[in-house]
Design a protein around this motif. Structure first.
Motif, short mmCIF file in Angstrom:
data_model
loop_
_atom_site.label_atom_id
_atom_site.label_comp_id
_atom_site.label_asym_id
_atom_site.label_seq_id
_atom_site.Cartn_x
_atom_site.Cartn_y
_atom_site.Cartn_z
N PHE A 196 0.87 -1.16 0.00
CA PHE A 196 0.00 0.00 0.00
C PHE A 196 0.92 1.23 0.00
N TYR A 197 1.12 1.83 -1.16
CA TYR A 197 1.91 3.05 -1.22
C TYR A 197 1.04 4.23 -0.81
N SER A 198 1.64 5.12 -0.03
CA SER A 198 0.96 6.34 0.44
C SER A 198 -0.34 6.03 1.16
N LEU A 199 -0.32 5.00 2.03
CA LEU A 199 -1.45 4.73 2.91
C LEU A 199 -1.65 5.97 3.78
N LYS A 200 -2.85 6.47 3.85
CA LYS A 200 -3.10 7.77 4.46
C LYS A 200 -3.29 7.65 5.97
N CYS A 201 -2.23 7.26 6.67
CA CYS A 201 -2.26 7.23 8.13
C CYS A 201 -0.85 7.30 8.68
N ASP A 202 -0.74 7.76 9.90
CA ASP A 202 0.51 7.73 10.65
C ASP A 202 1.03 6.29 10.68
N TRP A 203 2.31 6.12 10.36
CA TRP A 203 2.88 4.77 10.27
C TRP A 203 2.74 4.00 11.57
N LEU B 25 0.20 3.87 13.48
CA LEU B 25 -1.11 3.24 13.56
C LEU B 25 -1.09 1.84 12.95
N VAL B 26 -0.25 1.62 11.95
CA VAL B 26 -0.11 0.29 11.37
C VAL B 26 0.52 -0.65 12.39
N VAL B 27 1.55 -0.16 13.09
CA VAL B 27 2.17 -0.97 14.15
C VAL B 27 1.15 -1.31 15.22
N ASP B 28 0.38 -0.33 15.66
CA ASP B 28 -0.67 -0.57 16.66
C ASP B 28 -1.62 -1.67 16.18
N ASN B 29 -2.05 -1.57 14.94
CA ASN B 29 -3.01 -2.51 14.36
C ASN B 29 -2.48 -3.94 14.41
N LEU B 30 -1.22 -4.11 14.08
CA LEU B 30 -0.66 -5.46 13.99
C LEU B 30 -0.28 -6.04 15.35
N LEU C 27 -7.71 2.01 9.03
CA LEU C 27 -6.57 2.86 9.38
C LEU C 27 -6.74 4.27 8.82
N GLU C 28 -7.19 4.37 7.58
CA GLU C 28 -7.36 5.71 7.00
C GLU C 28 -8.52 6.45 7.68
N ALA C 29 -9.57 5.72 8.03
CA ALA C 29 -10.68 6.35 8.76
C ALA C 29 -10.22 6.82 10.14
N GLN C 30 -9.38 6.01 10.79
CA GLN C 30 -8.86 6.40 12.09
C GLN C 30 -8.04 7.68 11.97
#
Length: 357
Positions: A144-151, A153-158, A308-311
């Motif tokens: 996912f290039y240019s996923l519109k969220c603070d990086w 948040l991805v760590v939190d998710n996983l 993630l983008e909604a968050q």
């Protein structure tokens, strides 16, 4: 070198899959630094500042001539080390004419770039991502290039997989994730969340992969490697066949892989893969599993993408820090502490900069 931003710069970040970098110019933004990637004639990858020394036009708008980049505006030429080797209409080259060259390593099928102090860029610090090599573990991922969220948040998710019960209820979600205790351990630059769900009904995805009825023992062992890599050791085995004791031979074992690169404060590049140790010669299965994760908005990672983008949009509208936390956030909180420590080291009171060892 420090950034003053919510990402350490003295670290290796993924910039592209190796097979994406060829004899063309690829633009990428990592930690708010614009970079141009290309493959030299000897096969090595080069990474330069994506702005011409002369009038700052992105070099990615130019062309390659051998192992040199020709600016598409006035024709200045830069070698793979960033030094200008030709200026139009003059014999003498200004000795200050250069662009920044970034340390770059191609490893584990990814191209990694170091946006911080080049003196600290040791290849030994490239994150362990060997699951992605295609040897024992097989699978095909994507980005996912240019996923519109603070990086982060991805760590939190996983690091908190309780979200599977709600976000992925039709595939890997299960109420047992909510009801089963978990353990979080940590070291200087890693944090691990471990959860074993014993004698449960398998969720749809894992029931299909196991291919036999009955109760299972399910595991989720998720490890964060600072600053931006997460590996999830996941799978199921028929109940009471020894998986919790170390014998997974009766089950199916997969791993979700995430290598994340901050793009800006509120966007990132998310390199993902799902690899497995079962039916490793089955290319149709590899493609099917890839589609299960990303498939026109219907895959597992597509669902995360939407959340993630909604968050991030909600954070932008209603900023408040810190977040409220629950017990389920323990793994994510340890990852955040490690990231914060890296940032503090880079912004130390005496301006000292250290890389994670």
């Amino acid at each position: 070198m420090t950034s003053g931003k919510p990402f350490p710069v003295n670290a290796w970040y993924p910039a592209a899959w190796g097979n994406e970098v060829d004899r063309t110019l690829k633009a990428r933004t990592i930690c708010e630094q614009e970079i141009v990637l290309f493959r030299r004639t000897d096969g090595a990858v080069a990474a330069l500042e994506d702005a011409c020394w002369h009038r700052l036009l992105p070099l990615s708008m130019g062309r390659l001539a051998g192992d040199q980049v020709v600016c598409g505006y006035h024709g200045l030429v830069f070698n793979a080390s960033g030094r200008c080797t030709h200026m139009p209409a003059q014999q003498t080259i200004n000795p200050s004419a250069c662009v920044r060259a970034y340390p770059v390593v191609e490893k584990h099928r990814l191209v990694w770039v170091w946006p911080g102090d080049p003196a600290l860029a040791k290849e030994a610090l490239v994150p362990d991502f060997h699951w992605n090599d295609g040897a024992e573990w097989k699978g095909e991922g994507g980005t996912f290039y240019s996923l519109k969220c603070d990086w982060r948040l991805v760590v939190d998710n996983l690091m908190d997989l309780t979200h599977e019960t709600y976000v992925h209820s039709d595939s890997i979600g299960h109420d047992a994730i909510l009801d089963t205790p978990f353990e979080v351990t940590h070291a200087e630059n890693t944090a691990t969340m471990t959860r074993w769900m014993i004698d449960i009904d398998p969720p749809p995805f894992w029931a299909k992969q196991l291919g036999r009825p009955g109760k299972v023992d399910r595991w989720q062992i998720v490890t964060f490697q600072a600053p931006a890599v997460v590996i999830g050791d996941v799978g199921v085995a028929p109940a009471a066949t020894g998986a919790p004791q170390g014998d997974r031979s009766h089950g199916v074992n997969g791993a979700f892989l995430a290598a994340i690169a901050p793009e800006t404060e509120t966007s990132c590049h998310y390199f993902w893969n799902f690899v497995r140790t079962f039916r490793t010669d089955d290319e149709d299965l590899s493609r099917a599993l890839q589609r299960a994760h990303v498939n026109d908005g219907k895959g597992v990672y597509d669902q995360d993408h939407v959340v993630l983008e909604a968050q991030q949009r909600a954070i932008n509208r209603h900023p408040r820090q810190p977040f409220y936390n629950l017990n389920i956030d323990a793994g994510a909180l340890w990852a955040r502490r490690i990231i914060d420590r890296m940032l503090e080291q880079e912004r130390g009171p005496q301006g000292s900069v250290q890389a994670a060892e």
